[in-house]
Design an enzyme around this catalytic site. Structure first.
Site, PDB file in Angstrom:
ATOM      1  N   ASN A 159       3.041 -13.078  -5.152  1.00 24.32           N
ATOM      2  CA  ASN A 159       3.746 -11.927  -5.737  1.00 24.32           C
ATOM      3  C   ASN A 159       2.857 -11.037  -6.618  1.00 24.32           C
ATOM      4  OD1 ASN A 159       3.585 -13.959  -7.579  1.00 24.32           O
ATOM      5  ND2 ASN A 159       5.637 -13.680  -8.408  1.00 24.32           N
TER       6      ASN A 159
ATOM      7  N   GLU B 189       2.157 -23.165 -13.341  1.00 24.16           N
ATOM      8  CA  GLU B 189       3.088 -22.045 -13.564  1.00 24.16           C
ATOM      9  C   GLU B 189       4.017 -22.021 -12.370  1.00 24.16           C
ATOM     10  OE1 GLU B 189       3.421 -20.412 -16.158  1.00 24.16           O
ATOM     11  OE2 GLU B 189       1.525 -20.544 -17.229  1.00 24.16           O
TER      12      GLU B 189
ATOM     13  N   CYS C 188       8.679 -14.773 -10.894  1.00 18.83           N
ATOM     14  CA  CYS C 188       9.061 -16.146 -11.249  1.00 18.83           C
ATOM     15  C   CYS C 188       9.992 -16.214 -12.450  1.00 18.83           C
ATOM     16  CB  CYS C 188       7.805 -16.946 -11.537  1.00 18.83           C
ATOM     17  SG  CYS C 188       6.743 -16.127 -12.710  1.00 18.83           S
TER      18      CYS C 188
ATOM     19  N   GLU D 251      -0.403 -19.902 -19.911  1.00 16.71           N
ATOM     20  CA  GLU D 251      -1.429 -18.926 -19.567  1.00 16.71           C
ATOM     21  C   GLU D 251      -1.427 -17.860 -20.652  1.00 16.71           C
ATOM     22  OE1 GLU D 251      -0.602 -18.041 -15.216  1.00 16.71           O
ATOM     23  OE2 GLU D 251      -2.533 -19.071 -15.131  1.00 16.71           O
TER      24      GLU D 251
HETATM   25  P1  NDP Z   1       4.037 -21.982  -2.964  1.00 13.05           P
HETATM   26  O1  NDP Z   1       4.306 -23.070  -3.924  1.00 13.05           O
HETATM   27  O2  NDP Z   1       4.526 -22.100  -1.588  1.00 13.05           O
HETATM   28  O3  NDP Z   1       2.459 -21.760  -2.862  1.00 13.05           O
HETATM   29  C1  NDP Z   1       1.645 -21.511  -3.978  1.00 13.05           C
HETATM   30  C2  NDP Z   1       0.194 -21.697  -3.591  1.00 13.05           C
HETATM   31  O4  NDP Z   1      -0.089 -23.091  -3.406  1.00 13.05           O
HETATM   32  C3  NDP Z   1      -0.178 -21.022  -2.276  1.00 13.05           C
HETATM   33  O5  NDP Z   1      -1.484 -20.515  -2.380  1.00 13.05           O
HETATM   34  C4  NDP Z   1      -0.081 -22.174  -1.307  1.00 13.05           C
HETATM   35  O6  NDP Z   1      -0.784 -21.960  -0.131  1.00 13.05           O
HETATM   36  C5  NDP Z   1      -0.660 -23.318  -2.121  1.00 13.05           C
HETATM   37  N1  NDP Z   1      -0.291 -24.653  -1.666  1.00 13.05           N
HETATM   38  C6  NDP Z   1       0.768 -25.022  -0.903  1.00 13.05           C
HETATM   39  N2  NDP Z   1       0.774 -26.374  -0.730  1.00 13.05           N
HETATM   40  C7  NDP Z   1      -0.295 -26.866  -1.411  1.00 13.05           C
HETATM   41  C8  NDP Z   1      -0.820 -28.189  -1.642  1.00 13.05           C
HETATM   42  N3  NDP Z   1      -0.243 -29.279  -1.150  1.00 13.05           N
HETATM   43  N4  NDP Z   1      -1.934 -28.308  -2.394  1.00 13.05           N
HETATM   44  C9  NDP Z   1      -2.521 -27.217  -2.933  1.00 13.05           C
HETATM   45  N5  NDP Z   1      -2.083 -25.944  -2.745  1.00 13.05           N
HETATM   46  C10 NDP Z   1      -0.980 -25.766  -2.009  1.00 13.05           C
HETATM   47  O7  NDP Z   1       4.577 -20.670  -3.664  1.00 13.05           O
HETATM   48  P2  NDP Z   1       4.702 -19.200  -3.069  1.00 13.05           P
HETATM   49  O8  NDP Z   1       3.370 -18.667  -2.693  1.00 13.05           O
HETATM   50  O9  NDP Z   1       5.809 -19.225  -2.077  1.00 13.05           O
HETATM   51  O10 NDP Z   1       5.161 -18.400  -4.379  1.00 13.05           O
HETATM   52  C11 NDP Z   1       6.459 -18.383  -4.831  1.00 13.05           C
HETATM   53  C12 NDP Z   1       6.657 -19.413  -5.946  1.00 13.05           C
HETATM   54  O11 NDP Z   1       5.734 -19.210  -6.985  1.00 13.05           O
HETATM   55  C13 NDP Z   1       8.027 -19.283  -6.571  1.00 13.05           C
HETATM   56  O12 NDP Z   1       8.634 -20.544  -6.736  1.00 13.05           O
HETATM   57  C14 NDP Z   1       7.757 -18.672  -7.927  1.00 13.05           C
HETATM   58  O13 NDP Z   1       8.700 -18.957  -8.876  1.00 13.05           O
HETATM   59  C15 NDP Z   1       6.403 -19.224  -8.239  1.00 13.05           C
HETATM   60  N6  NDP Z   1       5.731 -18.350  -9.180  1.00 13.05           N
HETATM   61  C16 NDP Z   1       5.565 -18.772 -10.477  1.00 13.05           C
HETATM   62  C17 NDP Z   1       4.996 -17.950 -11.406  1.00 13.05           C
HETATM   63  C18 NDP Z   1       4.772 -18.421 -12.814  1.00 13.05           C
HETATM   64  O14 NDP Z   1       3.921 -17.886 -13.479  1.00 13.05           O
HETATM   65  N7  NDP Z   1       5.493 -19.395 -13.300  1.00 13.05           N
HETATM   66  C19 NDP Z   1       4.550 -16.604 -11.062  1.00 13.05           C
HETATM   67  C20 NDP Z   1       4.733 -16.269  -9.685  1.00 13.05           C
HETATM   68  C21 NDP Z   1       5.319 -17.117  -8.791  1.00 13.05           C
HETATM   69  P3  NDP Z   1       0.041 -21.362   1.101  1.00 13.05           P
HETATM   70  O15 NDP Z   1       0.623 -20.080   0.633  1.00 13.05           O
HETATM   71  O16 NDP Z   1      -0.949 -21.190   2.144  1.00 13.05           O
HETATM   72  O17 NDP Z   1       1.098 -22.388   1.431  1.00 13.05           O
END
Ligand code: NDP
Length: 484
Positions: A153, A250, A284, A458
């Protein structure tokens, strides 16, 4: 290919390709057009990135804080100078309107680089006198190689929010963006090199979850900072624990926003709009459970509907547009499925509820009212433009309901009663709270969640503690006393 980078990965100061990695098509969400074709990192690329980060880290840590800070601040200046170009790229990568990306992405990344660049020279340990002439001094040391893993995002912001404090403390980084939005982090890496960072200090590799997983378990890695969902957070935290690595998590949320009868209604509606529909709801910390006190409910809903009818949905490159598409077809389908769930569980659809006809992954900003605490749309994170409005009577009741969730990322209250506002935030089980506003995240303030929404913070000076550790040095000025 409109935005084809020179290669998929940026390692040791240069673009690197390995076409044997799984292909990644980068799609412009407003049209579905493929704008770049990349490849996921192979084990060889992962190894190259970690080796280059490992080799560069000690040289970087040995530079004075003033020198390291200067590099980060120069990078901030370059990002600001190129804000428009970077914002256009971010808009193509994410689909977010240019009106937003011009003020919230590269600018926020630049703020982090500037803030942590400014702190770098003052990162020190302390001197602790112990009596009898003995003393202790502490040395603030870098952790080593840090891994950053990002959600889709805020790709530029996340790359900088993790990279800036990591580099400020003398660490090096391997950053893996989400494969959905892989382009902007490459620009951050280029800019850091241009600003004078030694090669290998900040590397970017592309890939799916398996690439993230292989980074987390590598013994060369000292720390993992993830922005992502709770299920991914659980996996990454567990994998990092095996190697006793430092973590910052996060994660997601289902945050409450409480609007009391005495609130300024225009401000409360503005807060609810910002906290549900900015970036098409893909934020998020969004306050997706809007608790409205019964006396103000009708006025709140009617003003909200009026204001939503003026939202400009359309071409994100048109600066008049303030509501763009979802990041991907998949994310749009997930959000639309939640809307069906809301309808079938008996919530009242006040506005929106549909996909917008035509090309691209557009959906309408959607408001449900008469939502109850047990409905799926009130319990699960949707990560799309879907607001749930819930009624309440008393302060005590609403606080208990607001906290009745596994998440604890953010929470907000709108009221003109000063003491009630502070009472409510004292009772919130959330890491980031707002009084009479919502969803601001300046770099000066700590940001992060409690409960299932995360670990660590952060931004702010607190981030320094999550990217460094203290070495304690005991100095004796006296003879050593031993019992025999
Ligand atoms: P995901 O949890 O699906 O993915 C986050 C990242 O982790 C991606 O780069 C993903 O790769 C990677 N990943 C997935 N599986 C693994 C693993 N087993 N080991 C290591 N890395 C892995 O989240 P989204 O990208 O769908 O983002 C949305 C989510 O992020 C929402 O739940 C949102 O709330 C949260 N978010 C939190 C924020 C905060 O600051 N608290 C800010 C923004 C978003 P890949 O995409 O290739 O699967």
């Amino acid at each position: 290919m409109k935005f084809q980078p020179k290669a998929s990965h940026f390692i040791n100061g240069a673009y690197v390709e390995d076409t044997s990695g799984t292909p990644i098509d980068v799609i412009y969400p407003a049209t579905g057009e493929v704008i770049a074709k990349l490849h996921s990192a192979t084990p060889g690329i992962v190894n190259q990135a970690l080796s280059s980060a490992k080799a560069a880290q000690s040289e970087w840590a040995a530079m004075s804080g003033t020198e390291r800070g200067r590099v980060l601040r120069r990078a901030a200046d370059i990002m600001r100078d190129r804000n428009r170009e970077l914002s256009i790229l971010e808009t193509y990568d994410t689909g977010k309107p240019l009106q937003e990306t011009l003020v919230a992405d590269a600018t926020s990344g630049a703020d982090a680089l500037e803030y942590f660049g400014g702190l770098t020279a003052s990162l020190t340990g302390e001197h602790i006198p112990l009596g009898g002439g003995d003393f202790v001094y502490t040395i603030r040391e870098a952790l080593g190689v840090c891994v950053g893993i990002g959600a889709w995002n805020y790709p530029t912001q996340i790359a900088c929010w993790k990279g800036a404090p990591a580099l400020a403390c003398g660490n090096s980084m391997v950053f893996k963006p989400s494969e959905t939005t892989p382009l902007s982090a490459l620009k951050v890496a280029e800019i850091l090199i241009e600003a004078g960072a030694p090669k290998g200090v900040y590397n970017v590799i592309q890939g799916y979850g398996d690439v993230g997983a292989s980074l987390v378990t590598d013994p060369r890695v000292a720390k993992v900072s993830l922005t992502g969902s709770v299920p991914t957070g659980r996996k990454v935290y567990a994998a990092a624990a095996d190697g006793m690595k430092h973590v910052t998590m996060e994660l997601g949320g289902k945050s409450p926003m409480i609007v009391f009868d005495d609130a300024d209604i225009e401000n409360a509606v503005s807060g609810a709009i910002l906290g549900n529909f900015y970036s098409s709801g893909q934020v998020c910390s969004n306050g997706t459970r809007v608790f409205v006190q019964k006396g103000i409910k009708d006025a709140f809903l009617s003003r909200l509907s009026e204001r939503l009818s003026t939202a400009k949905i359309g071409d994100p490159l048109d600066e008049e547009v303030n509501f763009g598409p979802m990041v991907s077809e998949n994310q749009m389908k997930i959000a639309l499925a939640y809307i069906e769930k809301g309808k079938s569980e008996g919530a009242w659809l006040v506005s929106g509820g549909n996909r917008v006809d035509g090309e691209g992954y557009y959906m309408q900003p959607t408001v449900f009212a008469d939502v109850t605490d047990d409905m799926t749309i009130a319990r699960e994170e949707i990560f799309g433009p879907v607001m749930s409005v819930l009624d309440f009577d008393t302060e005590e009741e609403v606080l208990a309901r607001a906290n009745d969730t596994e998440f604890g990322l953010a929470a907000g209250v709108f009221t003109n009663d000063l003491t009630r506002a502070h009472r409510i935030v004292a009772g919130f089980e959330a890491g980031t709270c707002y009084i009479n506003t919502y969803n601001l995240a300046p770099v000066e303030a700590p940001f992060g969640g409690s409960k299932m929404s995360g670990v660590g913070r952060e931004n702010s000076k607190l981030a320094i503690n999550h990217f460094s550790e203290m070495k304690t040095v005991y100095v004796s000025m006296n003879d050593v006393e031993a019992p025999y």
